[in-house]
Design a protein around this motif. Sequence first.
Motif, PDB file in Angstrom:
ATOM      1  N   PRO A  15      62.343  77.913  98.712  1.00  0.00           N
ATOM      2  CA  PRO A  15      61.888  79.220  98.218  1.00  0.00           C
ATOM      3  C   PRO A  15      63.039  79.984  97.586  1.00  0.00           C
ATOM      4  N   ARG A  16      62.720  80.849  96.657  1.00  0.00           N
ATOM      5  CA  ARG A  16      63.759  81.650  96.008  1.00  0.00           C
ATOM      6  C   ARG A  16      64.240  82.775  96.920  1.00  0.00           C
ATOM      7  N   LEU A  17      63.394  83.187  97.862  1.00  0.00           N
ATOM      8  CA  LEU A  17      63.776  84.247  98.792  1.00  0.00           C
ATOM      9  C   LEU A  17      63.333  83.870 100.194  1.00  0.00           C
ATOM     10  N   ILE A  18      64.240  83.985 101.149  1.00  0.00           N
ATOM     11  CA  ILE A  18      63.942  83.726 102.558  1.00  0.00           C
ATOM     12  C   ILE A  18      64.118  85.035 103.308  1.00  0.00           C
ATOM     13  N   ALA A  19      63.042  85.517 103.907  1.00  0.00           N
ATOM     14  CA  ALA A  19      63.066  86.775 104.665  1.00  0.00           C
ATOM     15  C   ALA A  19      62.872  86.454 106.137  1.00  0.00           C
ATOM     16  N   THR A  20      63.745  86.978 106.967  1.00  0.00           N
ATOM     17  CA  THR A  20      63.600  86.711 108.398  1.00  0.00           C
ATOM     18  C   THR A  20      63.780  87.976 109.234  1.00  0.00           C
ATOM     19  N   ASP A  21      62.903  88.119 110.195  1.00  0.00           N
ATOM     20  CA  ASP A  21      63.049  89.143 111.220  1.00  0.00           C
ATOM     21  C   ASP A  21      64.245  88.754 112.093  1.00  0.00           C
ATOM     22  N   LEU A  22      64.744  89.700 112.857  1.00  0.00           N
ATOM     23  CA  LEU A  22      65.890  89.426 113.725  1.00  0.00           C
ATOM     24  C   LEU A  22      65.489  89.215 115.177  1.00  0.00           C
ATOM     25  N   ASP A  23      65.239  90.314 115.913  1.00  0.00           N
ATOM     26  CA  ASP A  23      64.974  90.222 117.345  1.00  0.00           C
ATOM     27  C   ASP A  23      63.732  89.387 117.641  1.00  0.00           C
ATOM     28  N   GLY A  24      63.917  88.369 118.463  1.00  0.00           N
ATOM     29  CA  GLY A  24      62.794  87.514 118.833  1.00  0.00           C
ATOM     30  C   GLY A  24      62.488  86.425 117.835  1.00  0.00           C
ATOM     31  N   THR A  25      63.174  86.447 116.689  1.00  0.00           N
ATOM     32  CA  THR A  25      62.929  85.448 115.644  1.00  0.00           C
ATOM     33  C   THR A  25      64.210  84.697 115.321  1.00  0.00           C
ATOM     34  N   LEU A  26      65.126  85.340 114.611  1.00  0.00           N
ATOM     35  CA  LEU A  26      66.402  84.708 114.284  1.00  0.00           C
ATOM     36  C   LEU A  26      67.367  84.765 115.462  1.00  0.00           C
ATOM     37  N   GLU A 250      49.041  87.994 117.251  1.00  0.00           N
ATOM     38  CA  GLU A 250      48.715  88.521 115.918  1.00  0.00           C
ATOM     39  C   GLU A 250      49.550  87.845 114.839  1.00  0.00           C
ATOM     40  N   VAL A 251      50.806  87.555 115.170  1.00  0.00           N
ATOM     41  CA  VAL A 251      51.702  86.944 114.198  1.00  0.00           C
ATOM     42  C   VAL A 251      51.353  85.481 113.996  1.00  0.00           C
ATOM     43  N   ARG A 252      51.062  84.802 115.083  1.00  0.00           N
ATOM     44  CA  ARG A 252      50.676  83.393 114.964  1.00  0.00           C
ATOM     45  C   ARG A 252      49.406  83.256 114.139  1.00  0.00           C
ATOM     46  N   ALA A 253      48.495  84.208 114.295  1.00  0.00           N
ATOM     47  CA  ALA A 253      47.250  84.166 113.523  1.00  0.00           C
ATOM     48  C   ALA A 253      47.490  84.425 112.042  1.00  0.00           C
ATOM     49  N   ALA A 254      48.496  85.252 111.736  1.00  0.00           N
ATOM     50  CA  ALA A 254      48.781  85.598 110.347  1.00  0.00           C
ATOM     51  C   ALA A 254      49.616  84.537 109.638  1.00  0.00           C
ATOM     52  N   ALA A 255      50.353  83.736 110.399  1.00  0.00           N
ATOM     53  CA  ALA A 255      51.273  82.756 109.824  1.00  0.00           C
ATOM     54  C   ALA A 255      50.553  81.471 109.422  1.00  0.00           C
ATOM     55  N   GLU A 256      51.106  80.812 108.425  1.00  0.00           N
ATOM     56  CA  GLU A 256      50.577  79.513 107.995  1.00  0.00           C
ATOM     57  C   GLU A 256      51.084  78.388 108.888  1.00  0.00           C
ATOM     58  N   GLU A 257      52.284  78.562 109.431  1.00  0.00           N
ATOM     59  CA  GLU A 257      52.889  77.523 110.254  1.00  0.00           C
ATOM     60  C   GLU A 257      53.582  78.146 111.460  1.00  0.00           C
ATOM     61  N   VAL A 258      53.875  77.303 112.435  1.00  0.00           N
ATOM     62  CA  VAL A 258      54.602  77.740 113.625  1.00  0.00           C
ATOM     63  C   VAL A 258      55.761  76.788 113.843  1.00  0.00           C
ATOM     64  N   THR A 259      56.965  77.342 113.974  1.00  0.00           N
ATOM     65  CA  THR A 259      58.143  76.535 114.244  1.00  0.00           C
ATOM     66  C   THR A 259      58.525  76.674 115.709  1.00  0.00           C
ATOM     67  N   LEU A 260      59.661  76.164 116.089  1.00  0.00           N
ATOM     68  CA  LEU A 260      60.112  76.257 117.470  1.00  0.00           C
ATOM     69  C   LEU A 260      60.433  77.706 117.838  1.00  0.00           C
ATOM     70  N   ALA A 261      60.594  77.955 119.126  1.00  0.00           N
ATOM     71  CA  ALA A 261      60.869  79.306 119.600  1.00  0.00           C
ATOM     72  C   ALA A 261      62.237  79.784 119.142  1.00  0.00           C
ATOM     73  N   VAL A 263      64.674  80.848 120.916  1.00  0.00           N
ATOM     74  CA  VAL A 263      65.759  80.306 121.749  1.00  0.00           C
ATOM     75  C   VAL A 263      65.990  78.827 121.492  1.00  0.00           C
ATOM     76  N   GLN A 264      65.150  78.214 120.670  1.00  0.00           N
ATOM     77  CA  GLN A 264      65.320  76.815 120.276  1.00  0.00           C
ATOM     78  C   GLN A 264      65.735  76.702 118.811  1.00  0.00           C
ATOM     79  N   ASP A 265      66.209  77.803 118.244  1.00  0.00           N
ATOM     80  CA  ASP A 265      66.671  77.823 116.852  1.00  0.00           C
ATOM     81  C   ASP A 265      65.565  77.448 115.876  1.00  0.00           C
ATOM     82  N   GLY A 266      64.372  78.012 116.109  1.00  0.00           N
ATOM     83  CA  GLY A 266      63.236  77.663 115.272  1.00  0.00           C
ATOM     84  C   GLY A 266      63.455  77.898 113.784  1.00  0.00           C
ATOM     85  N   VAL A 267      64.106  79.002 113.422  1.00  0.00           N
ATOM     86  CA  VAL A 267      64.360  79.285 112.003  1.00  0.00           C
ATOM     87  C   VAL A 267      65.299  78.228 111.423  1.00  0.00           C
TER      88      VAL A 267
END
Length: 286
Positions: A15-26, A250-261, A263-267
């Motif tokens: 992707p040309r742009l990668i946007a990531t939340d911080l707390d609980g995500t990255l 709500e987020v899982r329902a809105a997302a197209e995919e789910v990666t690891l948690a 704490v497992q470095d999902g991003v």
Amino acid sequence: MTHSPLPPLPLPALPRLIATDLDGTLLGAGGAVSTRNAVALRRAAGAGATVVLVTGRSQPRLRDVYSQLGARYLAICANGGVVYDPVEERVLACRPIAPDDVHQVRLRLRERVSEVVFAAHVECGGRVLYEPGWPGYREGGDGRSPAGPPDLAGGPVVKLQARAPGHEPEPFTALVAETVGDLVEVTRQGYRGLLEMSRRGVTKGSALATVADELGISAEDVLAFGDMPNDVPMMRWAGRSVAVANAHPEVRAAAEEVTLANVQDGVGVYLERLLDGRTRPGAATA
């Protein structure tokens, strides 16, 4: 007659742009950026992607994050209320709530929930004022938790927070949205009984759309990672959206995919597989 095997289908482009939340995500355990996540983001940036941090935090709370990332990415702070350039250390955009709306929000909510207390992020997120009763409040302020006058005056409010002890998150969110949803955007970034409000129409999604437009990047070329309800607007706007395994329903329902948690470095795992071309991004799911 023999036939050559069909060539494999091409992997989705970076992707040309990668946007990531911080707390609980990255951020992982203890709010730390793992080496794996930091390296993956730097690799993506080196490959030509623009990385944008999209968070409910105010910009002063990003210093440790930037130090751990080893890079200073553009940031959308206060749930879309502020766009911050960490290289020049300046605010590029600030979208505060109208003072009359702040007054009405506090008046209406106090009529419904007498014990509610507020915090106001002023000076485009550069300073926070707290009402008496807010956890950590000290009369007169101490730098860590500066006190605020009864009207929380101190400049335009870019984010207003509300706490109500004893109220469960979901019912409290519904009550606040019903009471002041015509004046402000109501969301939350944690499982605690803490709600956040921004100017009507200002969300992580609207701010990300504006930033992408200014960069000449369409939604189809944006990949977004998130975990909490305040991430939903950007997940729905982005062409590709990925929730971490620990994400709110709500987020899982809105997302197209789910990666690891988180704490497992999902991003980082998702980006590694995308960058390395070892498998399609969907294979990084949990």
